[in-house]
Design a protein around this motif. Structure first.
Motif, PDB file in Angstrom:
ATOM      1  N   TRP A  24      47.907 -16.454  38.378  1.00 29.89           N
ATOM      2  CA  TRP A  24      46.831 -15.849  37.676  1.00 29.89           C
ATOM      3  C   TRP A  24      45.660 -16.852  37.824  1.00 29.89           C
ATOM      4  O   TRP A  24      45.367 -17.984  38.325  1.00 29.89           O
ATOM      5  N   GLN A  25      45.094 -16.377  37.798  1.00 30.17           N
ATOM      6  CA  GLN A  25      43.599 -16.644  38.705  1.00 30.17           C
ATOM      7  C   GLN A  25      42.704 -15.660  38.291  1.00 30.17           C
ATOM      8  O   GLN A  25      42.756 -14.831  37.162  1.00 30.17           O
ATOM      9  N   PRO A  26      41.467 -16.806  37.867  1.00 33.16           N
ATOM     10  CA  PRO A  26      39.902 -15.519  37.149  1.00 33.16           C
ATOM     11  C   PRO A  26      40.187 -14.135  38.502  1.00 33.16           C
ATOM     12  O   PRO A  26      38.584 -14.054  38.658  1.00 33.16           O
ATOM     13  N   LEU A  27      40.294 -13.028  37.761  1.00 32.70           N
ATOM     14  CA  LEU A  27      40.714 -12.164  38.754  1.00 32.70           C
ATOM     15  C   LEU A  27      40.163 -11.286  37.697  1.00 32.70           C
ATOM     16  O   LEU A  27      41.174 -10.695  36.446  1.00 32.70           O
ATOM     17  N   CYS A  28      39.498  -9.880  38.491  1.00 34.61           N
ATOM     18  CA  CYS A  28      39.573  -8.445  37.368  1.00 34.61           C
ATOM     19  C   CYS A  28      41.533  -7.838  37.581  1.00 34.61           C
ATOM     20  O   CYS A  28      41.838  -6.994  36.702  1.00 34.61           O
ATOM     21  N   VAL A  29      42.032  -8.323  38.628  1.00 38.22           N
ATOM     22  CA  VAL A  29      44.005  -7.884  38.848  1.00 38.22           C
ATOM     23  C   VAL A  29      44.260  -8.173  37.661  1.00 38.22           C
ATOM     24  O   VAL A  29      45.843  -8.169  38.225  1.00 38.22           O
ATOM     25  N   PHE A  30      44.418  -9.542  37.255  1.00 38.46           N
ATOM     26  CA  PHE A  30      44.898 -10.597  35.868  1.00 38.46           C
ATOM     27  C   PHE A  30      44.304 -10.092  34.987  1.00 38.46           C
ATOM     28  O   PHE A  30      45.038 -11.310  33.935  1.00 38.46           O
ATOM     29  N   ALA A  31      42.910  -9.074  35.087  1.00 43.59           N
ATOM     30  CA  ALA A  31      42.195  -9.188  33.479  1.00 43.59           C
ATOM     31  C   ALA A  31      42.724  -8.078  32.630  1.00 43.59           C
ATOM     32  O   ALA A  31      43.215  -6.939  34.029  1.00 43.59           O
ATOM     33  N   ASP A  32      42.597  -8.043  31.862  1.00 42.16           N
ATOM     34  CA  ASP A  32      42.849  -6.214  30.761  1.00 42.16           C
ATOM     35  C   ASP A  32      41.803  -6.121  29.890  1.00 42.16           C
ATOM     36  O   ASP A  32      41.309  -7.313  29.918  1.00 42.16           O
ATOM     37  N   GLY A  33      41.514  -4.878  29.499  1.00 43.39           N
ATOM     38  CA  GLY A  33      40.548  -4.678  28.816  1.00 43.39           C
ATOM     39  C   GLY A  33      39.130  -4.968  29.257  1.00 43.39           C
ATOM     40  O   GLY A  33      38.221  -4.962  30.203  1.00 43.39           O
ATOM     41  N   ALA A  34      38.317  -5.423  27.963  1.00 41.17           N
ATOM     42  CA  ALA A  34      36.580  -6.043  28.292  1.00 41.17           C
ATOM     43  C   ALA A  34      36.362  -7.134  29.348  1.00 41.17           C
ATOM     44  O   ALA A  34      35.432  -6.732  30.329  1.00 41.17           O
ATOM     45  N   GLU A  35      37.357  -7.898  29.298  1.00 39.07           N
ATOM     46  CA  GLU A  35      37.217  -8.979  30.666  1.00 39.07           C
ATOM     47  C   GLU A  35      36.848  -8.385  31.347  1.00 39.07           C
ATOM     48  O   GLU A  35      37.059  -8.610  32.463  1.00 39.07           O
ATOM     49  N   HIS A  36      38.534  -7.527  31.728  1.00 43.72           N
ATOM     50  CA  HIS A  36      38.501  -6.492  33.345  1.00 43.72           C
ATOM     51  C   HIS A  36      37.772  -6.060  34.133  1.00 43.72           C
ATOM     52  O   HIS A  36      36.960  -5.359  35.175  1.00 43.72           O
ATOM     53  N   ALA A  37      36.769  -5.407  32.472  1.00 37.73           N
ATOM     54  CA  ALA A  37      35.974  -4.181  32.795  1.00 37.73           C
ATOM     55  C   ALA A  37      34.587  -5.466  33.553  1.00 37.73           C
ATOM     56  O   ALA A  37      33.757  -4.834  34.112  1.00 37.73           O
TER      57      ALA A  37
END
Length: 468
Positions: free
Chosen positions: A108-121
Motif C-alpha cells: 500500500w502507498q498513498p496513491l490513487c490506484v490504492f484508493a477508493d471513493g472520495a480519496e481516489h477522486a
C-alpha cells in the motif's frame, strides 16, 4: 471449487482450500516462473473457468480473473472489489516479507490506484489535470526529437536491436522530460524501471533508485517550478503531500514507460513479421493506429494487473472468494476470451473495447500519451529506415515473460544506413543541456543542429552509457 479433482496447470498451482493444494510442495512452477503465458491462461480457463486459483511469490494464494465479463465486473464494482491492498489477508497475517518482490507493486502507498471513493477522486483528479497539459502536437515534437537522436546512435552500423536500442529508451527519454527531469536522468532510469516490474529479487533495490531520483526532483521543483507534471502536482488544488507527489510521479513513470515499451516492441514485431500488416501499412490500406489497436487486443502492454481485494465473501466466475482475497486481473486472457472473440483471426480494427487500459474508475488516465509516443515513434522510425527487415528468422524471436508483462526479447534488424546521419542528430553526440525543459517548450522548435554534428559512426551519448 467447481473441479473435484483439479489437474495442475503449467506454471500455476491451487491455493489452500483447493483439493490439489498439497501438490504445491511437489516442485511445480509458480506464477513468477511461467514460461508460456498464453498456454497457461487457456489451460486454467479449461480447468477452472473464468476465475482460477494461483500461487504468487512465496506460494501466497490469489485468484486469476481470466474472463472478459468477470474482469469488467471486478473493475466496475469497487464496493465489492477494493483497490486498498491493506485489506489483503496475506498482509494482515504477516505472510509477505518486506523484501518480497511483490511489495513494489502491491504494498500500500498513498496513491490513487490504492484508493477508493472520495480519496481516489482527490488523488486521481490531480493526475488527470496534470497530464491534460500535454497535447498531441507537443508530444509529437518530443518523440520525433528523441527518435532521431536514438537512430543516429545506431544507424551507421546498418543493424540494431529495436527493443534494446529503441523501444526501451524512447519512452523513458520522453516521459522523464514530461515529469520535469533533466535530460541525463532518463537513461539512468530505464533498467531500474524495467526491473521493478519484473518482480525480480532486485525489484526493491530498483524501486529505491527510482524513488531517490523522484525525491530529488520534487525537492528541486518546490523551489523552481515549471510547466511539467511534477510542478503541476505540487501546485494542484488537491494539496498533495510530498510523499503523494513522489508516489504519483513514480506510478506515472513506471506505468507509462513499461506500458509504452511493450506497445512499441509488440507493434514493431507485428509490422516486421506479419505480411498482411506490413503490406497494408506500406500500401495505405490500414493505418498505424489500427496496428496499435490490434496489439492492444492481442498483446496488452500490462498482461496482468495486481490487484483487487474482496471487501466481503462473494462469488465470481463460479468461485467462492473470501473477504481479503487478492484478485489478479488477467487482461491478456480477458482480451482473447472465446465468449468475446470466438474467432481470433478476425481483425479488431476500430474496436476499442479491449481492456488494455483497464476500465471503470481506475481506467488508465495516460493511455493517449502512450499511444502518441508509440504512434509517432514508429511512424518516424519507419520513415527514416524504410527498408528495415528482420536479421533473424521470425521463429528465433523469443518472448520475455514475467508475472505482469510479456514482450519480444529482441528485434534484430538490418537496414540501409541513411545517407546523412548528421541530419538526424540535433546535438553533437552529447546529451542536451543539463537543465529542465518545460513541457510547454515541446510545442516550440527543437534545438537546431550545430554545424558538423555527429560523425558517421559515433555512438550516441545514451548508447555509450547503456553499453557501460
Amino acid at each position: 471449487m467447481n473441479t473435484p479433482h483439479p489437474i495442475p496447470v503449467d506454471g500455476l498451482v491451487p491455493p489452500p482450500g483447493c483439493p490439489a493444494h498439497g501438490m504445491a510442495q511437489s516442485g511445480l512452477v509458480r506464477l513468477p516462473e511461467i514460461t508460456d503465458p498464453a498456454r497457461t491462461y487457456e489451460g486454467l480457463r479449461r480447468q477452472y473457468g473464468p476465475v482460477a486459483p494461483v500461487l504468487l511469490h512465496g506460494d501466497i494464494p490469489a485468484w486469476m480473473v481470466l474472463g472478459y465479463r468477470e474482469n469488467l465486473e471486478v473493475m466496475r464494482t469497487p464496493k465489492l472489489f477494493s483497490r486498498d491492498s491493506r485489506r489483503w489477508n496475506a498482509f494482515i497475517e504477516n505472510r509477505v516479507p518486506a523484501e518480497s518482490p511483490l511489495m513494489p507493486m502491491v504494498g500500500w502507498q498513498p496513491l490513487c490506484v490504492f484508493a477508493d471513493g472520495a480519496e481516489h477522486a482527490r488523488l486521481r483528479g490531480a493526475i488527470v489535470d496534470g497530464l491534460s497539459q500535454f497535447n498531441r502536437r507537443g508530444m509529437r515534437k518530443y518523440v520525433t526529437h528523441y527518435t532521431r537522436q536514438l537512430v543516429a546512435g545506431f544507424a551507421a552500423d546498418g543493424t540494431a536491436d529495436l527493443v534494446r536500442n529503441y523501444a526501451e529508451p524512447l519512452p523513458m527519454l520522453v516521459v522523464s522530460r514530461l515529469l520535469g527531469m533533466t535530460p541525463d536522468k532518463g537513461p539512468l532510469l530505464v533498467e531500474p524501471t524495467l526491473d521493478l516490474v519484473r518482480g525480480s529479487e532486485t525489484a526493491a533495490a530498483s524501486n529505491a533508485v527510482v524513488t531517490q531520483v523522484l525525491q530529488e526532483l520534487v525537492a528541486y521543483k518546490r523551489t523552481a517550478p515549471g510547466d511539467d507534471l511534477a510542478s503541476r502536482l505540487i501546485l494542484h488544488s488537491s494539496r498533495l503531500t510530498d510523499t503523494e507527489v513522489i508516489e504519483h510521479l513514480r506510478l506515472t513513470l513506471v506505468a507509462a514507460h513499461q506500458g509504452t515499451v511493450n506497445l512499441i516492441a509488440h507493434t514493431l514485431r507485428l509490422i516486421l513479421t506479419d505480411r498482411r500488416f506490413r503490406g497494408n501499412l506500406s500500401g495505405g490500406h490500414m493505418t498505424l493506429p489500427d496496428a496499435l489497436e490490434q496489439v492492444m487486443w492481442d498483446n496488452p502492454s500490462i498482461a496482468t494487473i495486481p490487484g483487487r481485494w474482496a471487501t466481503s465473501d462473494t462469488t465470481i466466475g463460479g468461485q467462492h472468494v473470501r473477504k481479503g482475497d487478492l484478485l489478479m486481473l488477467c487482461i491478456a486472457a480477458a482480451n482473447v476470451d472465446p465468449e468475446q472473440r470466438p474467432d481470433l483471426g478476425v481483425p479488431m480494427h476500430g474496436n476499442r473495447s479491449h481492456l488494455a487500459l483497464s476500465a471503470g474508475p481506475h481506467e488508465c488516465p495516460g493511455g493517449d500519451i502512450g499511444r502518441a509516443i508509440a504512434d509517432t515513434g514508429i511512424d518516424e522510425l519507419t520513415s527514416i529506415l524504410p527498408d528495415m527487415a528482420l536479421a533473424v528468422p521470425e521463429t528465433e524471436i523469443g518472448i520475455t515473460s514475467n508475472w505482469l508483462t510479456t514482450r519480444p526479447d529482441a528485434l534484430p534488424v538490418r537496414f540501409t544506413p541513411p545517407r546523412s546521419l548528421g541530419d538526424l542528430h540535433p546535438v553533437n553526440g552529447a546529451p542536451p543541456a543539463a537543465q529542465p525543459l518545460p513541457a510547454a517548450a515541446a510545442q516550440g522548435p527543437l534545438p537546431a543542429r550545430p554545424p558538423g554534428a555527429v560523425a558517421a559512426r559515433r555512438r550516441s551519448w545514451w548508447r555509450s552509457l547503456l553499453s557501460r
